[in-house]
Design an enzyme around this catalytic site. Structure first.
Site, PDB file in Angstrom:
ATOM      1  N   PRO A   2       0.661  -1.095   0.144  1.00 31.83           N
ATOM      2  CG  PRO A   2      -0.358  -1.333   2.094  1.00 31.83           C
ATOM      3  CD  PRO A   2       0.655  -2.011   1.115  1.00 31.83           C
ATOM      4  CD  GLU A   3       3.628   2.384  -3.876  1.00 31.92           C
ATOM      5  OE1 GLU A   3       3.593   3.551  -4.486  1.00 31.92           O
ATOM      6  OE2 GLU A   3       4.363   1.329  -4.445  1.00 31.92           O
ATOM      7  CE  LYS A  60       5.017   5.056   0.547  1.00 28.63           C
ATOM      8  NZ  LYS A  60       6.227   3.986   0.391  1.00 28.63           N
ATOM      9  NE  ARG A 264      12.681  -1.183  -2.455  1.00 27.60           N
ATOM     10  CZ  ARG A 264      11.526  -0.378  -1.937  1.00 27.60           C
ATOM     11  NH1 ARG A 264      11.967   0.813  -1.556  1.00 27.60           N
ATOM     12  NH2 ARG A 264      10.406  -0.489  -2.104  1.00 27.60           N
TER      13      ARG A 264
END
Length: 281
Positions: A2-3, A60, A264
């Site tokens: 979730p962002e 967030k 990442r």
DNA sequence: AGTCTTGTTCGACT
DNA sequence: CAGTCGAACAAGAC
């Protein structure tokens, strides 16, 4: 994962289903370490009998405030945190970490398969003060964006650093860079004014689109993002590069590539996100 | 059955 | 001090 768009969707949803004004009648913590800084007993005692006054978002983070309470509750979902609301007082499922009983009979279940999510009642101001600009606020002007970029190195880690802009994660960072045709390895000081302008616009566009589509739900397992009724978002069907390694770029049909940037996983189009201009340092 | 992957924050390092 | 980098968190996929 979730962002900002997923959190925004969730918060709007919680506002719409009339959680505001309800009283917490009981709190059960099933996994101690979801609570930051306090014991589960201290946590349960602090929240019990409180009336939910407001629910909002910053970056967030989900923020709850309570009537006549000198503290607020900050929640970060990390990778797999999610809420479910129902009236089923069954045994907690294996991934249920916290349960909040409300005075209208409904129960807010907090599910977090990976146990990375955190709930804070302490030092919440410190957390909020450490966050960068809210990208969908007026504050995020092109001028401010340019100022923020000064002295930074790679563009992708810059986008993910919550001290710069608050709320962007891996999905929307990759999508924004693709939209602005900027290679994720580009150094900030190699970006032209035009590229910065396009990136600024792209950030706004991908975040707004994510919210419009009620968030991104990756994969097919229950661990991934879903709303408070357990429904998936719709944005995963409209992504252009994220987790689409090997698929044709929607713009030029070149095969999407995956590399590692700042530890990442990073997805981009090696043709239209050209790196020829990079590394001017 | 061990290794790798995953996202974020924090602490350590430069 | 400011920026960058690696560790740690936990569980599932391979």
């Amino acid at each position: 994962m979730p962002e900002l768009p997923e959190i925004e969707t969730l918060v709007r949803e919680m506002q719409n289903i009339s959680l505001i004004g309800l009283k917490i009648v009981k709190v059960c913590v099933y996994w101690l370490r979801t609570i930051a800084e306090l014991t589960s007993e201290e946590f349960e005692n602090k929240l019990t009998h409180k009336i939910i006054e407001s629910i909002s978002r910053r970056g967030k983070w989900i923020i709850f405030t309570f009537a006549n309470a000198p503290f607020s509750l900050l929640i970060h979902l990390r990778m797999t945190g999610k809420f479910l609301l129902d009236s089923n007082n069954l045994e907690p499922t294996s991934h249920e970490r916290i349960r909040i009983y409300l005075n209208d009979g409904r129960i807010l279940h907090f599910i977090d398969q990976r146990k990375f999510a955190k709930w804070h009642l302490i030092n919440t101001d410190k957390i909020l003060n450490s966050l960068g600009i809210e990208p969908l606020s007026k504050e995020f002007s092109l001028k401010t964006f340019k100022q923020l970029l000064k002295g930074k190195r790679q563009i992708k880690p810059f986008l993910l650093d919550q001290h710069n802009l608050a709320g962007i994660g891996n999905i929307y960072a990759d999508e924004a860079l693709w939209m602005a045709r900027i290679h994720p390895l580009r150094t900030v000081n190699s970006l032209t004014d035009k590229e910065i302008e396009e990136l600024h616009y792209a950030i706004l566009t991908v975040l707004k689109k994510g919210i419009k589509n009620a968030g991104t739900s990756l994969g097919s397992t229950r661990a991934n993002y879903s709303n408070i009724k357990g429904q998936r978002g719709g944005n995963q069907n409209q992504l252009n590069v994220f987790r689409l390694t090997g698929s044709p770029c929607p713009r030029c049909q070149t095969s999407i590539k995956k590399i590692v940037v700042g530890q990442r996983g990073t997805h981009f189009c090696p043709n239209c996100q050209n790196e020829n201009l990079s590394y001017s340092m």
